[in-house]
Scaffold this motif. Structure first.
Motif, short mmCIF file in Angstrom:
data_model
loop_
_atom_site.label_atom_id
_atom_site.label_comp_id
_atom_site.label_asym_id
_atom_site.label_seq_id
_atom_site.Cartn_x
_atom_site.Cartn_y
_atom_site.Cartn_z
N LEU A 136 43.12 -34.07 41.63
CA LEU A 136 44.03 -34.96 41.50
C LEU A 136 45.47 -33.85 41.33
CD1 LEU A 136 41.56 -35.98 39.81
CD2 LEU A 136 43.33 -37.56 38.89
N HIS A 137 46.57 -34.34 41.75
CA HIS A 137 47.79 -34.21 41.52
C HIS A 137 48.40 -34.72 40.35
CE1 HIS A 137 47.97 -32.74 45.77
NE2 HIS A 137 49.27 -32.26 45.65
N VAL A 138 48.46 -34.10 39.23
CA VAL A 138 48.92 -35.04 38.01
C VAL A 138 50.03 -34.09 37.04
CG1 VAL A 138 46.68 -36.40 37.83
CG2 VAL A 138 46.96 -34.14 36.94
N THR A 154 49.15 -21.74 45.73
CA THR A 154 50.41 -21.72 46.25
C THR A 154 51.15 -23.10 46.58
OG1 THR A 154 49.88 -22.12 48.65
CG2 THR A 154 50.13 -19.74 47.76
N ASP A 155 50.30 -24.20 46.81
CA ASP A 155 50.67 -25.53 46.85
C ASP A 155 51.51 -25.58 48.51
OD1 ASP A 155 51.14 -28.37 46.64
OD2 ASP A 155 52.73 -28.12 45.23
N PHE A 156 51.10 -24.80 49.15
CA PHE A 156 51.69 -24.39 50.94
C PHE A 156 52.40 -25.94 51.13
CE2 PHE A 156 51.24 -23.57 55.14
CZ PHE A 156 52.44 -23.33 55.44
N SER A 163 43.53 -22.36 46.38
CA SER A 163 42.61 -23.58 45.81
C SER A 163 43.57 -25.00 45.94
CB SER A 163 41.85 -23.45 44.85
OG SER A 163 42.66 -23.34 43.82
N HIS A 164 44.79 -25.00 46.82
CA HIS A 164 45.48 -26.07 46.82
C HIS A 164 46.62 -25.88 47.72
CE1 HIS A 164 48.07 -29.60 44.71
NE2 HIS A 164 48.71 -29.22 45.88
N THR A 165 46.31 -26.39 49.21
CA THR A 165 47.33 -26.18 50.04
C THR A 165 47.48 -27.57 50.81
OG1 THR A 165 46.16 -25.59 52.04
CG2 THR A 165 46.55 -23.89 50.31
N HIS A 166 48.63 -27.55 51.44
CA HIS A 166 48.95 -28.79 52.50
C HIS A 166 49.46 -28.07 53.68
CE1 HIS A 166 49.78 -31.89 48.83
NE2 HIS A 166 49.96 -30.58 48.26
N PRO A 167 48.58 -27.54 54.38
CA PRO A 167 49.08 -27.23 55.85
C PRO A 167 49.03 -27.55 56.81
CG PRO A 167 46.74 -26.75 55.39
CD PRO A 167 47.15 -27.48 54.36
N GLU A 209 45.60 -30.71 39.09
CA GLU A 209 46.57 -29.60 39.76
C GLU A 209 47.96 -30.03 39.35
OE1 GLU A 209 44.69 -29.59 43.91
OE2 GLU A 209 43.05 -29.12 42.80
N HIS A 210 48.77 -28.96 39.25
CA HIS A 210 50.24 -29.05 38.57
C HIS A 210 50.16 -28.87 37.34
CE1 HIS A 210 52.37 -29.57 42.48
NE2 HIS A 210 51.45 -30.41 42.86
N LEU A 211 50.19 -30.10 36.51
CA LEU A 211 50.16 -29.89 34.95
C LEU A 211 51.26 -29.52 34.31
CD1 LEU A 211 46.27 -28.79 34.98
CD2 LEU A 211 47.11 -31.29 34.91
FE FE Z 1 50.19 -30.44 46.37
#
Ligand code: FE
Ligand code: NIG
Length: 416
Positions: free
Chosen positions: A239-241, A314-316, A70-74, A262-264
């Motif tokens: 949000l990336h926070v 993964t944050d791929f 539920s969080h990727t940058h492909p 996300e991240h946290l």
């Molecule tokens: Fe990310």
């Protein structure tokens, strides 16, 4: 098309009516899928009459729901392995970014790429997700940072809508301030609000809007303005926070009613409480902490003990987490965040579905849900994070269709 999966040694799944980290185990199950949905799951003796078109002999494989990232940058066009080695030689992620590397390096590369080239890269990347047991991803733009390059990134994702990997697209035009707007950030924010968000919405290119809230990137106040515009235009928010510093981002996610934050890694206690009250999913990305050589993992135990819902992703991406492996995320979460096997599995299936508002259709093996199924070469789900760094997937079904089979598995389809 109605298929039957038989000779499954057992299956593990979370379920809607169970508490968020509880896993149901069914031994010797069979699964029937009709028109892409699970029609029956349970002992063979209880199978209702169905017109079965094909039978798959699962040869003792163990089943779980298809994994959800539920969080990727492909959508990127070039790798950044040199940055990985610079970090290992002592440079920090922030130093590399400040000297022109990082996200801005990926932006320069993506702008040179044609949409056809991006689609070609994405197709290969999507196949790799399926091979690792992932059947759905959330995918962000964010390496274009101009009107045309962000549209190109999201259109490339849309071009692959027939690919079996299901994609939930997110507009991340606020991933950084682009180089040409340094010193005039307000103009870029106006471009995001006045032109980019409306165009993304009118072309139906994204379901979510995201932003990177961080020291030297976007402030909480800027994020509030951009995300409020996105919400008013009809996009849901994530949000990336609190990734590298604690900045009140989790509190902002709660205030705006985001679906996921996300991240946290640096979330405050106040942020945890606000997110739980507002029902925001805690989307944790242990691969980024690991790969950046950091040591501060997000406080998973505290979040679970307080009643928060965790998704693991993964944050791929080519900078901070170059992997598509959710099983590896499960391993890191168990080793460094004290999560159990049940918690880790729930966080890459049903809780991940909650973080993309799809828990009514995916994330668990239950009658009526989409037949997204992974067959593993494992004795039970607690083996997945244990046997790390290898692919334990035998077969993957998406919407009741076989979409990946490990070559050495042979043909296990038996027609009636
Ligand atoms: Fe990310
Ligand atoms: O989620 N934090 C911001 N964005 C990405 C990193 C992107 C990159 O380094 O290219 C992340 O870690």
């Amino acid at each position: 098309m109605c298929i039957l999966l038989r000779n499954i040694s057992g299956l593990a799944t979370p379920a809607e009516e169970l508490p968020p980290y509880e896993i149901r185990i069914i031994e010797d199950a069979i699964i029937a899928a009709d028109q892409g949905k699970i029609a029956y799951i349970g002992p063979e003796s209880g199978l209702p009459p169905l017109n079965i078109d094909a039978v798959y002999n699962c040869r003792g494989s163990f089943a779980t729901p298809g994994l959800i990232d539920s969080h990727t940058h492909p959508v990127f066009s070039a790798a950044r392995e040199h940055e990985f080695h610079m970090r290992n030689a002592g440079k920090s992620y922030a130093e590399i970014a400040a000297s022109g590397g990082g996200i801005r390096a990926s932006v320069r590369e993506l702008r040179k790429a044609s949409i056809e080239y991006l689609v070609e890269l994405l197709r290969d990347r999507f196949n790799g997700f399926l091979a690792l047991g992932t059947t759905t991803i959330e995918a962000k733009s964010g390496y274009g940072l101009s009107f045309m390059d962000e549209m190109k990134s999201l259109r490339a994702l849309k071009e692959l809508r027939e690919h079996p990997l299901e994609v939930i697209p997110t507009f991340l035009g606020a991933h950084e301030i682009p180089d040409e707007y340094r010193g005039q950030r307000e103009s870029y924010i106006q471009l995001l609000i006045d032109e980019m968000i409306p165009a993304v919405v009118s072309e139906g290119l994204a379901e979510y809007c995201d932003i990177f809230v961080e020291k030297n990137v976007y402030t909480v106040e800027e994020a509030r303005r951009i995300l409020t515009a996105a919400k008013n235009a009809g996009l849901a928010l994530r949000l990336h926070v609190d990734q590298l510093t604690s900045g009140g981002g989790a509190e902002l996610a709660a205030e705006l009613g985001a679906v996921s934050a996300e991240h946290l890694d640096y979330i405050s206690d106040e942020g945890i409480d606000r997110m739980i009250e507002a029902g925001v999913v805690f989307n944790l990305l242990p691969g980024a902490v690991f790969f950046l050589g950091h040591t501060k993992y997000p406080p998973a135990r505290k979040i679970i003990d307080k009643g928060g819902i965790i998704a693991l992703s993964t944050d791929f991406n080519p900078g901070s987490s170059m992997t598509r492996s959710l099983p590896l995320m499960m391993t890191i979460a168990c080793v460094y965040m004290g999560m159990s096997a049940d918690e880790a599995l729930a966080s890459v299936t049903l809780n991940a579905a909650r973080s993309v508002k799809r828990n009514n259709i995916i994330g668990s093996l239950e009658a009526g849900k989409q037949a997204d199924i992974v067959l593993w070469d494992i004795p039970g789900h607690d083996y997945i994070p244990y046997h790390y760094g290898e692919n334990l997937v035998n077969c993957v079904f998406k919407k009741g269709r076989l979409v990946y089979r490990k070559p050495e598995c042979g043909d296990n389809r038996e027609f009636d």
